[in-house]
Each structure stands twice: as structure tokens, then as C-alpha cells.
Design an enzyme around this catalytic site. Sequence first.
Site, PDB file in Angstrom:
ATOM      1  N   LYS A 102     -58.871  41.990 -38.005  1.00  0.00           N
ATOM      2  CA  LYS A 102     -58.960  42.662 -36.700  1.00  0.00           C
ATOM      3  C   LYS A 102     -60.053  41.992 -35.896  1.00  0.00           C
ATOM      4  CE  LYS A 102     -57.129  46.373 -34.622  1.00  0.00           C
ATOM      5  NZ  LYS A 102     -55.853  47.066 -34.869  1.00  0.00           N
TER       6      LYS A 102
HETATM    7  P1  NAD Z   1     -53.602  51.162 -24.902  1.00  0.00           P
HETATM    8  O1  NAD Z   1     -54.763  50.440 -24.349  1.00  0.00           O
HETATM    9  O2  NAD Z   1     -52.226  50.768 -24.474  1.00  0.00           O
HETATM   10  O3  NAD Z   1     -53.731  52.745 -24.595  1.00  0.00           O
HETATM   11  C1  NAD Z   1     -54.873  53.504 -24.912  1.00  0.00           C
HETATM   12  C2  NAD Z   1     -54.737  54.839 -24.206  1.00  0.00           C
HETATM   13  O4  NAD Z   1     -55.816  55.682 -24.583  1.00  0.00           O
HETATM   14  C3  NAD Z   1     -54.794  54.740 -22.676  1.00  0.00           C
HETATM   15  O5  NAD Z   1     -53.875  55.648 -22.112  1.00  0.00           O
HETATM   16  C4  NAD Z   1     -56.210  55.193 -22.366  1.00  0.00           C
HETATM   17  O6  NAD Z   1     -56.356  55.690 -21.035  1.00  0.00           O
HETATM   18  C5  NAD Z   1     -56.369  56.261 -23.412  1.00  0.00           C
HETATM   19  N1  NAD Z   1     -57.753  56.678 -23.652  1.00  0.00           N
HETATM   20  C6  NAD Z   1     -58.852  55.895 -23.762  1.00  0.00           C
HETATM   21  N2  NAD Z   1     -59.941  56.655 -23.941  1.00  0.00           N
HETATM   22  C7  NAD Z   1     -59.509  57.945 -23.953  1.00  0.00           C
HETATM   23  C8  NAD Z   1     -60.154  59.193 -24.086  1.00  0.00           C
HETATM   24  N3  NAD Z   1     -61.458  59.279 -24.267  1.00  0.00           N
HETATM   25  N4  NAD Z   1     -59.388  60.311 -24.055  1.00  0.00           N
HETATM   26  C9  NAD Z   1     -58.048  60.229 -23.878  1.00  0.00           C
HETATM   27  N5  NAD Z   1     -57.401  59.092 -23.737  1.00  0.00           N
HETATM   28  C10 NAD Z   1     -58.113  57.950 -23.772  1.00  0.00           C
HETATM   29  O7  NAD Z   1     -53.739  51.090 -26.483  1.00  0.00           O
HETATM   30  P2  NAD Z   1     -52.619  51.316 -27.591  1.00  0.00           P
HETATM   31  O8  NAD Z   1     -52.098  49.993 -27.985  1.00  0.00           O
HETATM   32  O9  NAD Z   1     -51.698  52.381 -27.150  1.00  0.00           O
HETATM   33  O10 NAD Z   1     -53.493  51.832 -28.824  1.00  0.00           O
HETATM   34  C11 NAD Z   1     -53.827  53.219 -28.977  1.00  0.00           C
HETATM   35  C12 NAD Z   1     -54.285  53.457 -30.398  1.00  0.00           C
HETATM   36  O11 NAD Z   1     -53.224  53.097 -31.296  1.00  0.00           O
HETATM   37  C13 NAD Z   1     -55.498  52.623 -30.848  1.00  0.00           C
HETATM   38  O12 NAD Z   1     -56.254  53.391 -31.741  1.00  0.00           O
HETATM   39  C14 NAD Z   1     -54.856  51.442 -31.566  1.00  0.00           C
HETATM   40  O13 NAD Z   1     -55.743  50.834 -32.479  1.00  0.00           O
HETATM   41  C15 NAD Z   1     -53.703  52.141 -32.249  1.00  0.00           C
HETATM   42  N6  NAD Z   1     -52.607  51.263 -32.637  1.00  0.00           N
HETATM   43  C16 NAD Z   1     -51.980  50.481 -31.726  1.00  0.00           C
HETATM   44  C17 NAD Z   1     -50.919  49.674 -32.141  1.00  0.00           C
HETATM   45  C18 NAD Z   1     -50.129  48.849 -31.166  1.00  0.00           C
HETATM   46  O14 NAD Z   1     -49.082  48.282 -31.581  1.00  0.00           O
HETATM   47  N7  NAD Z   1     -50.499  48.744 -29.915  1.00  0.00           N
HETATM   48  C19 NAD Z   1     -50.524  49.661 -33.495  1.00  0.00           C
HETATM   49  C20 NAD Z   1     -51.179  50.474 -34.402  1.00  0.00           C
HETATM   50  C21 NAD Z   1     -52.227  51.284 -33.951  1.00  0.00           C
END
Ligand code: NAD
Length: 409
Positions: A102
Amino acid sequence: MQAFEATNRYFDEAAGLMDLTGNMRTMMINPDRELRVEVVIEMDSGEIGNFVGYRVQHDNARGPFKGGLRYHPHVDQDEARSLASLMTWKTAVVDIPFGGGKGGVNCDPNKLSRGELERLTRKFVEKIHDFIGPDKDIPAPDVGTDGQVMAWIMNEYAKFHGFHPAVVTGKPVEFHGSAGREAATGYGVAIIARETLKKLGKPIAGTTFAIQGYGNVGSYTARFLHAQGAKIIAVSDAYGGLTNPDGIDIQDLDKHVAVNRKVVGFKGGDPFTNEQLLTMPVDVLIPAALGGVFDADIAQAVRAGLIVEAANGPTWPEADAVFKSRGIPVVPDILANAGGVIVSYFEWVQNLQHFRWPLEQIQREQETKMVESFHKIYELAQRKGCSLRTAAFMLAIKRVGRARVLGGI
Ligand code: NAD
């Protein structure tokens, strides 16, 4: 407590139920390699911009390091370590031939222009290109990064090593990406929610959900659940949230978000805070934003019947203990959000074969893998009388440990 320590706490809970020697534990917990690089770019203003980038390669006993790249102001070495470790256990839980890695860059992508973002990405690759590669370490999107960033990574890497689309996954479909990758994590979260609810004797239709975070993972999760008749009664993002006890119309919300880039202001719900969302009475609560959301106090206040961790590391160990004592089941991140890395694996295979698979095949194989993994973990948890998280870690530790032993130390 920091994030890496929290992850290791979960590791130790599982290891305590297994015959793991101290030396083996040390080897499995400690990252294999950690990079910290200075990323200096020229800003649009003509000034110098200094950023710090990280890549932690945790374990590659089962295959090349694999894991996302995050662009966010909270990115640091400890967070990267914790998330890299989670990737080791996640790839093992769903049995794909990767290890865990990561990384990211400490920056606020919302404050960077597109040109600055591209220069930052290319400079970061310039610093780490010798340490990544299709057989070494394969980055992917995470918070603050997307298919465009992955396309820049592939292009920059090619300048040093030639054409290797498999160096990175989550690329746009028209640029060597895979059908279904963008939606894969949310699709998987919806599958796991459905399977868990089945065990609890509930259908998805009519069940109420609250989703924190409406980015890639949160929004796709909402779409897939909504399509099955789920009632999404609250959503939120970094700017605020909204609620509608009759269920939010997700298609209408998506139209609003496409224009406004945030859920706030949508007319189909009432304003709601993130804190209200986390503690509202709801059947299923899905954290899909950042890590460290549930501490012991919030865990006491939660009024959900089930938690499905779409985000990585949303639950501190103290909160996990509270959920356990209150009888609230938690489906752990290393299972619930593994859909993204499963389809990243399919993308990598397609890139290596220079061949494309149709969406139906990808979604079918993703579903098979996730359902199989869920049932293995559920049965192990029943047999050992432990939580789903501990069972998932036990399965992963067994697989990684076996690979270490077979490969030789
Ligand atoms: P992203 O950047 O697309 O979205 C993140 C979202 O969280 C946004 O809507 C943002 O406004 C919101 N956010 C940020 N701070 C916040 C808060 N304090 N309260 C409420 N909402 C808040 O990111 P993503 O890719 O959707 O990732 C989200 C989570 O999923 C992360 O923990 C990431 O590690 C995990 N994840 C993502 C993937 C992937 O394929 N993208 C895979 C596995 C896990």
C-alpha cells in the site's frame, strides 16, 4: 494507538488461537520493505511543491505485492503500513496469488489542478519505478486516486521499462482496464451484505441501510443494494449527509452528485450529520469512507443490527470489543471490501494474456470467490466460537504461513 498497531492487535487475536511461534509472528507482522520518497513538482503558480510519497511492501510469500495508492492529507508511513498489512491478509482470505502492499502521497488532491496531479503522479513513479512492476508490486486506486491516475502510472512506468499494462490495475476500460473494476468493491460489499443477511434470516429487500462515504465504494454499494430493493435511509460524505426514512432514491441522488460532487443539497432527503448517521437505528451500517471511524464511545452509541466494513480499518480494537460484547456482528474489511482486489487480479491476468473478458464472466467469478470465502469464514467462526474478523485472520495467517514454509525462509 496507531493504525498499524490496531491491525496487529487483530492479527494477534487470531494468532493466539493458532500454533504460531514468536519468530513466525515477527516475520509475518513486519513489512518486507518500506519506501519514503520526496516528490517535488512545479506548481501552476511557478512555486515549488514539496510532497512525501510512501510505498510499503508488506509480504509477498503468496505472490507480488498488491495494493492501492492513496492521495490524502492523512497519508503517512504508519497508515501505509497498516493498509499494506491488511492487503496481505485480504489477498489471502480470497485466495488470489498476491501479497500485500500500500502507499500514497501526502497531499490534498482537491486543491491540486489536473496538471499538478499528473506531475505529482509521474514524479512519484519516477522515484519508485524500480520497486514496482507486474511481477513485483502492482498499485491500484484508493481514496483520492482513480483510473486517470492509474493511466498516468502505466504511461510513466513504460518510459523506463516499456509496455507493461499489468504494472497497475484499476485503469480506465478503454486504456487496458477491466470491465467491472470500477464497480467491483461496491458490488462485493453488496454481495457480502446479502450473504450475511441470509444467515440472519433477512432478505435485502426492505432492509434499511446507512452508508458513510459516497465515493467509489459507497456509491456503488448503494447502487447495487438499491437495485435489490434495499432501503438506503442515510448517506454522507466529507461535506455532510442526508436522511430519508422512506429510502433515498439512489438514481436521483447520483444525478445530483454528478453535478454537485457531494450529497449535500439533494432534495430527496433531510440534512443529517455524520455522527447522526453512525448512531441512527438501522439494520445495516456500512462505513465506506476512511479508517478509524468507530472508537469505544461511538461503538456504545451505535444502534445498527449489523456492520459491514466497506472501508479499510474503520473499527479500532476497543470498538470491536464493544461490538462483540453487545452482540453486533461485524463483517471485517479484509472480506467485505475484497471485491476490488479480486477484479484487480482479473485485470492483471487479462493484461498478461492480452485478452479481454466480458463483464458477465468477471462478475460471475467475483461473486463465486466472495461467496465461497464468506462461507468458509462463517463456518470457521461458528466452529471456533470467534468473530468473523478473527476467523478471517486465522484463514489468512494459515495460508500466508503455509506459503512461507513451502517457499522456504
Ligand atoms: P473515494 O475517495 O472515492 O471516496 C471516499 C468518500 O469518503 C468520499 O465520498 C468522501 O467525501 C468521503 N469521506 C471522507 N471523509 C469523510 C468523513 N469524515 N465522513 C464521511 N465521509 C467522508 O474512496 P474509495 O475508493 O471509495 O474508498 C473508500 C474506502 O474504501 C477507503 O477506506 C478505501 O481504502 C476502501 N477501499 C477502496 C477500494 C477501491 O477499490 N476503491 C477497495 C477496497 C477498499
